[in-house]
Structures are given as structure tokens and as C-alpha cells.
Scaffold this motif. Structure first.
Motif, PDB file in Angstrom:
ATOM      1  N   TYR A  71       0.827  -1.209   0.000  1.00  0.00           N
ATOM      2  CA  TYR A  71       0.000   0.000   0.000  1.00  0.00           C
ATOM      3  C   TYR A  71       0.866   1.266   0.000  1.00  0.00           C
ATOM      4  O   TYR A  71       0.541   2.250  -0.669  1.00  0.00           O
ATOM      5  N   LEU A  72       1.965   1.243   0.732  1.00  0.00           N
ATOM      6  CA  LEU A  72       2.876   2.382   0.734  1.00  0.00           C
ATOM      7  C   LEU A  72       3.388   2.674  -0.672  1.00  0.00           C
ATOM      8  O   LEU A  72       3.427   3.832  -1.111  1.00  0.00           O
ATOM      9  N   LYS A  73       3.793   1.625  -1.387  1.00  0.00           N
ATOM     10  CA  LYS A  73       4.306   1.809  -2.739  1.00  0.00           C
ATOM     11  C   LYS A  73       3.202   2.329  -3.670  1.00  0.00           C
ATOM     12  O   LYS A  73       3.457   3.188  -4.521  1.00  0.00           O
ATOM     13  N   LEU A  74       1.974   1.836  -3.498  1.00  0.00           N
ATOM     14  CA  LEU A  74       0.865   2.295  -4.334  1.00  0.00           C
ATOM     15  C   LEU A  74       0.547   3.770  -4.095  1.00  0.00           C
ATOM     16  O   LEU A  74       0.259   4.518  -5.030  1.00  0.00           O
ATOM     17  N   SER A 144       1.379  16.613   3.468  1.00  0.00           N
ATOM     18  CA  SER A 144       0.967  16.458   2.073  1.00  0.00           C
ATOM     19  C   SER A 144       1.295  17.674   1.220  1.00  0.00           C
ATOM     20  O   SER A 144       1.211  17.605  -0.012  1.00  0.00           O
ATOM     21  N   GLU A 145       1.651  18.793   1.819  1.00  0.00           N
ATOM     22  CA  GLU A 145       1.971  19.970   1.021  1.00  0.00           C
ATOM     23  C   GLU A 145       3.298  19.775   0.280  1.00  0.00           C
ATOM     24  O   GLU A 145       3.435  20.201  -0.863  1.00  0.00           O
ATOM     25  N   ALA A 146       4.263  19.144   0.905  1.00  0.00           N
ATOM     26  CA  ALA A 146       5.561  18.890   0.259  1.00  0.00           C
ATOM     27  C   ALA A 146       5.529  17.513  -0.391  1.00  0.00           C
ATOM     28  O   ALA A 146       6.091  16.544   0.106  1.00  0.00           O
ATOM     29  N   ARG A 147       4.869  17.398  -1.521  1.00  0.00           N
ATOM     30  CA  ARG A 147       4.580  16.097  -2.124  1.00  0.00           C
ATOM     31  C   ARG A 147       5.830  15.373  -2.603  1.00  0.00           C
ATOM     32  O   ARG A 147       5.912  14.163  -2.552  1.00  0.00           O
ATOM     33  N   VAL A 148       6.833  16.096  -3.106  1.00  0.00           N
ATOM     34  CA  VAL A 148       8.044  15.418  -3.586  1.00  0.00           C
ATOM     35  C   VAL A 148       8.760  14.752  -2.429  1.00  0.00           C
ATOM     36  O   VAL A 148       9.150  13.599  -2.476  1.00  0.00           O
ATOM     37  N   GLY A 149       8.932  15.509  -1.338  1.00  0.00           N
ATOM     38  CA  GLY A 149       9.549  14.917  -0.161  1.00  0.00           C
ATOM     39  C   GLY A 149       8.723  13.794   0.407  1.00  0.00           C
ATOM     40  O   GLY A 149       9.267  12.826   0.939  1.00  0.00           O
ATOM     41  N   LEU A 150       7.415  13.917   0.288  1.00  0.00           N
ATOM     42  CA  LEU A 150       6.526  12.880   0.805  1.00  0.00           C
ATOM     43  C   LEU A 150       6.712  11.585   0.037  1.00  0.00           C
ATOM     44  O   LEU A 150       6.737  10.500   0.627  1.00  0.00           O
ATOM     45  N   LEU A 154       7.824   7.979   1.584  1.00  0.00           N
ATOM     46  CA  LEU A 154       7.037   6.758   1.411  1.00  0.00           C
ATOM     47  C   LEU A 154       7.879   5.627   0.851  1.00  0.00           C
ATOM     48  O   LEU A 154       7.778   4.478   1.298  1.00  0.00           O
ATOM     49  N   ILE A 155       8.714   5.928  -0.135  1.00  0.00           N
ATOM     50  CA  ILE A 155       9.573   4.900  -0.731  1.00  0.00           C
ATOM     51  C   ILE A 155      10.570   4.389   0.301  1.00  0.00           C
ATOM     52  O   ILE A 155      10.820   3.174   0.403  1.00  0.00           O
ATOM     53  N   ALA A 156      11.154   5.311   1.074  1.00  0.00           N
ATOM     54  CA  ALA A 156      12.095   4.889   2.112  1.00  0.00           C
ATOM     55  C   ALA A 156      11.397   4.043   3.169  1.00  0.00           C
ATOM     56  O   ALA A 156      11.944   3.036   3.644  1.00  0.00           O
ATOM     57  N   ALA A 157      10.172   4.439   3.551  1.00  0.00           N
ATOM     58  CA  ALA A 157       9.419   3.659   4.538  1.00  0.00           C
ATOM     59  C   ALA A 157       9.063   2.283   3.992  1.00  0.00           C
ATOM     60  O   ALA A 157       9.073   1.284   4.733  1.00  0.00           O
ATOM     61  N   ASP A 158       8.764   2.213   2.683  1.00  0.00           N
ATOM     62  CA  ASP A 158       8.452   0.926   2.062  1.00  0.00           C
ATOM     63  C   ASP A 158       9.662   0.001   2.092  1.00  0.00           C
ATOM     64  O   ASP A 158       9.539  -1.192   2.416  1.00  0.00           O
ATOM     65  N   LYS A 163      12.156  -4.899   4.663  1.00  0.00           N
ATOM     66  CA  LYS A 163      13.205  -5.581   5.425  1.00  0.00           C
ATOM     67  C   LYS A 163      12.644  -6.175   6.704  1.00  0.00           C
ATOM     68  O   LYS A 163      12.988  -7.297   7.092  1.00  0.00           O
ATOM     69  N   LEU A 164      11.747  -5.428   7.365  1.00  0.00           N
ATOM     70  CA  LEU A 164      11.121  -5.947   8.579  1.00  0.00           C
ATOM     71  C   LEU A 164      10.249  -7.161   8.275  1.00  0.00           C
ATOM     72  O   LEU A 164      10.219  -8.129   9.046  1.00  0.00           O
TER      73      LEU A 164
END
Length: 206
Positions: A71-74, A144-150, A154-158, A163-164
Motif C-alpha cells: 500500500y505504501l508503494k501504491l 501532504s503539502e511537500a509532495r516530492v519529499g513525501l 514513502l519509498i524509504a518507509a516501504d 526488510k522488517l
């Protein structure tokens, strides 16, 4: 749940009684030693249901976490277009009909009725099902205002979550391997009983 606990507790309590009666018929003398184990066996079987439920809950959380990674990747992919954070969360939740995505959609529907944000809803769901990654997703979507950083977050969290999930799968596989030792041991109990039976007969025939 409690009916199952009562059934198992009664089984554990009366199993030594049946064993005592069987030995009494075999040796033709009262055998009361197994009766001492009845309360302990009943208590152990009463608690066994709790262990089963906890094991099922752990498996469900591990599966939930695996789908949260998807879901994070989506959501990150949805943010590549002109979608807002709110619509990205909604659109990503419609991709699959698995029970995890259905639960997320149900939480979003409740959020619309109560007029709360979807990131509050997903964070609340994370607290309910004890999935920390969902809470992190809710906190990230507040930015959500800084969408690029967001998207980068998300990719880093995914990647971190994958790994977990891999580590949890390896731990579950190792636990399942150790669990197979118990049936092997249980198959040896009748053999040990047959070997010791002549000695028991000779002891009670003295």
C-alpha cells in the motif's frame, strides 16, 4: 472463544481420569497417580486457547504488515501524478480486494461519515490493529503539502518495512521448524509406554 476454552479444559481435566481407569482395568488395582495431574492438565488446556489466538493474531499482523508495504508503494505511485494526498490514499486502497485493503477502505468510509481526514483514519487504524507502519503512514501524509519529499519518505518507509517483513518471515519459518519437533516427540510416547508397560505390570504384581 470461552466455549472452546471450557471444552479444552474439560478434556484436559478428564483425560487423566480416563487414563487412571484404563490402568486400573489393566493392572486390576487402583491407580490414583494420574488423577493428581487433572487440575494441572485442565489449567494448561484452558490457557492453550489463549496461545492459539495470540499466534493467529501475530500471523494476521505479519500478513497485514506485508500488505501495508504494498500500500505504501501504491500511494507513492499515485502521488507521481496530479493526485492530492487524500485521493492518493483512496485510489491506492481500491487496487486490491484483500481483507487488508477492505479494512482500510472501511476506515476511510467511516472517516468520510465523521468528517475526519484519511491520515487520521489510517493512524487510528494502526493503533487498533497494532501496526506501527500504518501510524507512520498517517503521520507522513500530514505533510501532504511537500509532495516530492513525501514520495521519497514513502519509498524509504516501504524499503524499511520490506526488510522488517523479510525478517519476520524468517523468524516465523524458524519457529515453524522448531514446532515440528513436538509431533516427532509425541510419536515416541506410545513406544515408550509400550516399553515401560511390562515394568509397570511387574511393579503392581508384587
Amino acid at each position: 472463544f470461552y466455549a472452546r476454552k471450557i471444552q479444552l479444559a474439560l478434556f484436559g481435566f478428564f483425560a487423566p481420569v480416563v487414563l487412571s481407569l484404563f490402568l486400573q482395568l489393566v493392572v486390576r488395582q487402583p491407580v490414583t497417580l494420574p488423577l493428581l495431574a487433572s487440575p494441572f492438565a485442565g489449567f494448561i488446556m484452558w490457557m492453550a486457547t489463549d496461545s492459539q489466538v495470540r499466534a493467529k493474531a501475530a500471523d494476521a499482523r505479519r500478513e497485514f504488515t506485508r500488505f501495508v508495504s504494498v500500500y505504501l508503494k501504491l500511494v507513492a505511485v499515485a502521488l507521481l501524478g496530479n493526485s492530492t494526498a487524500d485521493s492518493a490514499l483512496s485510489n491506492a486502497a481500491t487496487v486490491s480486494d484483500t481483507w487488508v485493503f477492505q479494512r482500510i477502505r472501511r476506515e476511510y468510509a467511516q472517516a468520510e461519515i465523521t468528517r475526519t481526514s484519511k491520515w487520521d483514519a489510517i493512524e487510528r487504524l494502526g493503533e487498533q490493529v497494532q501496526i506501527e507502519s500504518l501510524g507512520e503512514l498517517g503521520r507522513m501524509m500530514r505533510l501532504s503539502e511537500a509532495r516530492v519529499g513525501l514520495r521519497d519518505q514513502l519509498i524509504a518507509a516501504d524499503e524499511k518495512l520490506r526488510k522488517l517483513v523479510d525478517a519476520a518471515d524468517k523468524a516465523a519459518a524458524a519457529k515453524a521448524t522448531r514446532r515440528t519437533h513436538t509431533p516427532v516427540f509425541m510419536t515416541l510416547i506410545p513406544i515408550i509406554g509400550l516399553v515401560m508397560l511390562p515394568a509397570v505390570f511387574s511393579f503392581f504384581s508384587l
